[in-house]
Design a protein around this motif. Sequence first.
Motif, PDB file in Angstrom:
ATOM      1  N   TYR B  36       0.856  -1.360   0.097  1.00 49.43           N
ATOM      2  CA  TYR B  36       0.051  -0.081  -0.103  1.00 49.43           C
ATOM      3  C   TYR B  36       0.736   1.328   0.064  1.00 49.43           C
ATOM      4  O   TYR B  36       1.846   1.234   0.477  1.00 49.43           O
ATOM      5  CB  TYR B  36      -0.878   0.080   1.377  1.00 49.43           C
ATOM      6  CG  TYR B  36      -2.168  -0.839   1.097  1.00 49.43           C
ATOM      7  CD1 TYR B  36      -2.231  -2.095   1.154  1.00 49.43           C
ATOM      8  CD2 TYR B  36      -3.398  -0.073   0.970  1.00 49.43           C
ATOM      9  CE1 TYR B  36      -3.242  -2.960   1.223  1.00 49.43           C
ATOM     10  CE2 TYR B  36      -4.610  -0.915   0.791  1.00 49.43           C
ATOM     11  CZ  TYR B  36      -4.648  -2.034   1.207  1.00 49.43           C
ATOM     12  OH  TYR B  36      -5.765  -2.794   0.885  1.00 49.43           O
ATOM     13  N   PHE B  46      -4.069   0.723  -2.363  1.00 49.68           N
ATOM     14  CA  PHE B  46      -3.659  -0.381  -2.700  1.00 49.68           C
ATOM     15  C   PHE B  46      -2.838  -0.234  -3.820  1.00 49.68           C
ATOM     16  O   PHE B  46      -2.981   0.744  -4.959  1.00 49.68           O
ATOM     17  CB  PHE B  46      -4.851  -1.234  -2.968  1.00 49.68           C
ATOM     18  CG  PHE B  46      -4.594  -2.539  -3.671  1.00 49.68           C
ATOM     19  CD1 PHE B  46      -4.121  -2.682  -5.196  1.00 49.68           C
ATOM     20  CD2 PHE B  46      -4.112  -3.759  -2.945  1.00 49.68           C
ATOM     21  CE1 PHE B  46      -3.991  -4.064  -5.502  1.00 49.68           C
ATOM     22  CE2 PHE B  46      -3.860  -5.054  -3.442  1.00 49.68           C
ATOM     23  CZ  PHE B  46      -3.821  -5.064  -4.782  1.00 49.68           C
ATOM     24  N   GLN B  49      -0.579  -6.710  -5.374  1.00 52.57           N
ATOM     25  CA  GLN B  49      -0.474  -8.120  -4.688  1.00 52.57           C
ATOM     26  C   GLN B  49       0.291  -9.204  -5.121  1.00 52.57           C
ATOM     27  O   GLN B  49      -0.160  -9.109  -6.645  1.00 52.57           O
ATOM     28  CB  GLN B  49      -1.836  -8.274  -3.960  1.00 52.57           C
ATOM     29  CG  GLN B  49      -1.793  -9.406  -3.199  1.00 52.57           C
ATOM     30  CD  GLN B  49      -3.369  -9.833  -2.614  1.00 52.57           C
ATOM     31  OE1 GLN B  49      -4.101 -10.161  -3.397  1.00 52.57           O
ATOM     32  NE2 GLN B  49      -3.600  -9.081  -1.518  1.00 52.57           N
ATOM     33  N   TYR B  87       3.988   0.689   2.527  1.00 49.65           N
ATOM     34  CA  TYR B  87       3.587  -0.356   3.354  1.00 49.65           C
ATOM     35  C   TYR B  87       3.625  -1.621   2.787  1.00 49.65           C
ATOM     36  O   TYR B  87       2.949  -1.831   1.831  1.00 49.65           O
ATOM     37  CB  TYR B  87       2.418  -0.307   4.176  1.00 49.65           C
ATOM     38  CG  TYR B  87       2.191   0.982   5.148  1.00 49.65           C
ATOM     39  CD1 TYR B  87       1.638   2.196   4.552  1.00 49.65           C
ATOM     40  CD2 TYR B  87       2.728   0.972   6.451  1.00 49.65           C
ATOM     41  CE1 TYR B  87       1.697   3.099   5.602  1.00 49.65           C
ATOM     42  CE2 TYR B  87       2.639   2.049   7.267  1.00 49.65           C
ATOM     43  CZ  TYR B  87       2.126   3.098   6.766  1.00 49.65           C
ATOM     44  OH  TYR B  87       2.094   4.360   7.538  1.00 49.65           O
ATOM     45  N   ALA B  92      -3.862 -12.837   4.315  1.00 45.28           N
ATOM     46  CA  ALA B  92      -4.758 -13.422   3.255  1.00 45.28           C
ATOM     47  C   ALA B  92      -4.929 -12.420   2.097  1.00 45.28           C
ATOM     48  O   ALA B  92      -4.909 -11.248   2.086  1.00 45.28           O
ATOM     49  CB  ALA B  92      -6.309 -13.503   4.157  1.00 45.28           C
ATOM     50  N   SER B  93      -5.038 -13.290   0.999  1.00 41.74           N
ATOM     51  CA  SER B  93      -5.412 -12.433  -0.381  1.00 41.74           C
ATOM     52  C   SER B  93      -6.701 -11.610  -0.107  1.00 41.74           C
ATOM     53  O   SER B  93      -7.267 -12.039   0.470  1.00 41.74           O
ATOM     54  CB  SER B  93      -5.500 -13.613  -1.540  1.00 41.74           C
ATOM     55  OG  SER B  93      -6.403 -14.246  -1.394  1.00 41.74           O
ATOM     56  N   TYR B  94      -6.627 -10.965  -1.460  1.00 44.14           N
ATOM     57  CA  TYR B  94      -7.742  -9.787  -1.288  1.00 44.14           C
ATOM     58  C   TYR B  94      -9.151 -10.803  -1.765  1.00 44.14           C
ATOM     59  O   TYR B  94     -10.380 -10.124  -1.339  1.00 44.14           O
ATOM     60  CB  TYR B  94      -7.796  -8.633  -2.322  1.00 44.14           C
ATOM     61  CG  TYR B  94      -7.692  -9.168  -3.721  1.00 44.14           C
ATOM     62  CD1 TYR B  94      -8.892  -9.209  -4.378  1.00 44.14           C
ATOM     63  CD2 TYR B  94      -6.517  -9.244  -4.553  1.00 44.14           C
ATOM     64  CE1 TYR B  94      -8.794  -9.831  -5.799  1.00 44.14           C
ATOM     65  CE2 TYR B  94      -6.342  -9.426  -5.667  1.00 44.14           C
ATOM     66  CZ  TYR B  94      -7.670  -9.836  -6.407  1.00 44.14           C
ATOM     67  OH  TYR B  94      -7.668 -10.168  -7.781  1.00 44.14           O
ATOM     68  N   ASN B  95      -9.270 -11.941  -2.064  1.00 46.52           N
ATOM     69  CA  ASN B  95     -10.442 -12.566  -2.157  1.00 46.52           C
ATOM     70  C   ASN B  95     -10.535 -13.960  -1.215  1.00 46.52           C
ATOM     71  O   ASN B  95     -11.183 -15.067  -1.627  1.00 46.52           O
ATOM     72  CB  ASN B  95     -10.657 -12.967  -3.605  1.00 46.52           C
ATOM     73  CG  ASN B  95      -9.520 -14.021  -3.852  1.00 46.52           C
ATOM     74  OD1 ASN B  95      -8.448 -14.072  -3.398  1.00 46.52           O
ATOM     75  ND2 ASN B  95      -9.820 -14.434  -5.267  1.00 46.52           N
TER      76      ASN B  95
END
Lengths: 113, 113
Positions: B36, B46, B49, B87, B92-95
Motif C-alpha cells: 500500500y 492499494f 499484490q 507499506y 490473506a489474499s484480497y479474495n
Amino acid sequence: DAGVTQSPTHLIKTRGQHVTLRCSPISGHKSVSWYQQVLGQGPQFIFQYYEKEERGRGNFPDRFSARQFPNYSSELNVNALLLGDSALYLCASSLGQNHNEQFFGPGTRLTVL
Amino acid sequence: LAKTTQPISMDSYEGQEVNITCSHNNIATNDYITWYQQFPSQGPRFIIQGYKTKVTNEVASLFIPADRKSSTLSLPRVSLSDTAVYYCLVGASYNNAGNMLTFGGGTRLMVKP
C-alpha cells in the motif's frame, strides 16, 4: 463515483469526552473497517462491519464501539477519551467481507487535549 | 500473522528506479504479499499484490523469490509525486477469508528533484 467519505475532517476534544466519527462507503460496498493511525506509525485495525454485524475486532478497549447502518454507512464511537486517542481515524470499505483490497477514506484527525 | 521488516526511509531522485525490500521470514503458505502507498493526510492506497515470482501492473512490479521470505516493490522512473510511505503487508489474499489488514511501520520514500 465518490470514494469513501468521512466526517468530520478534524475534531478537537478534551479528556473524558465522547466522540462519534462517521463514514460512508463506496456505493455498492457492504464492508466497512476502521483503523487508528497514530502519528509516525502504520494504521492499526479496530473493527470490521459487514451486513450490520461486527465481523472482526482489533486489540482496542471497550471504550471503542461501532455500528453499521442499513445503508452500509458506519459510525465509530469512542468514550472517555484519553490523550493517547489522538490519531487519524481511517475508514475503509470493500465489496464484501472477505475482500481485503480496501479503499480508504481521507480520515478524521482527532486531537484530544 | 507474519511480521514484516522494511527500511524506515529511502531517498531517490526523479527518473530513477526505486526498489523497496520487505522481509517476512515467517510467511505462511496461504499468505499473500500486498503493498500500500500512503500520502500525508490521506488513507493508504492499494498498489499491488502477489504470491510468488513476479507481478506487474501499470504502477509497479513486485518480485518474490522462491522461498517467499522477502519481496521487493519496484517503482520505475519515480517522480516527485511518488514521495509517500509504502507499506508491505502479509496476510490473506484480497479474495480470501479475512478483512483485517496489519500494517507495519512502512518505508518513507523521499524523491528529490
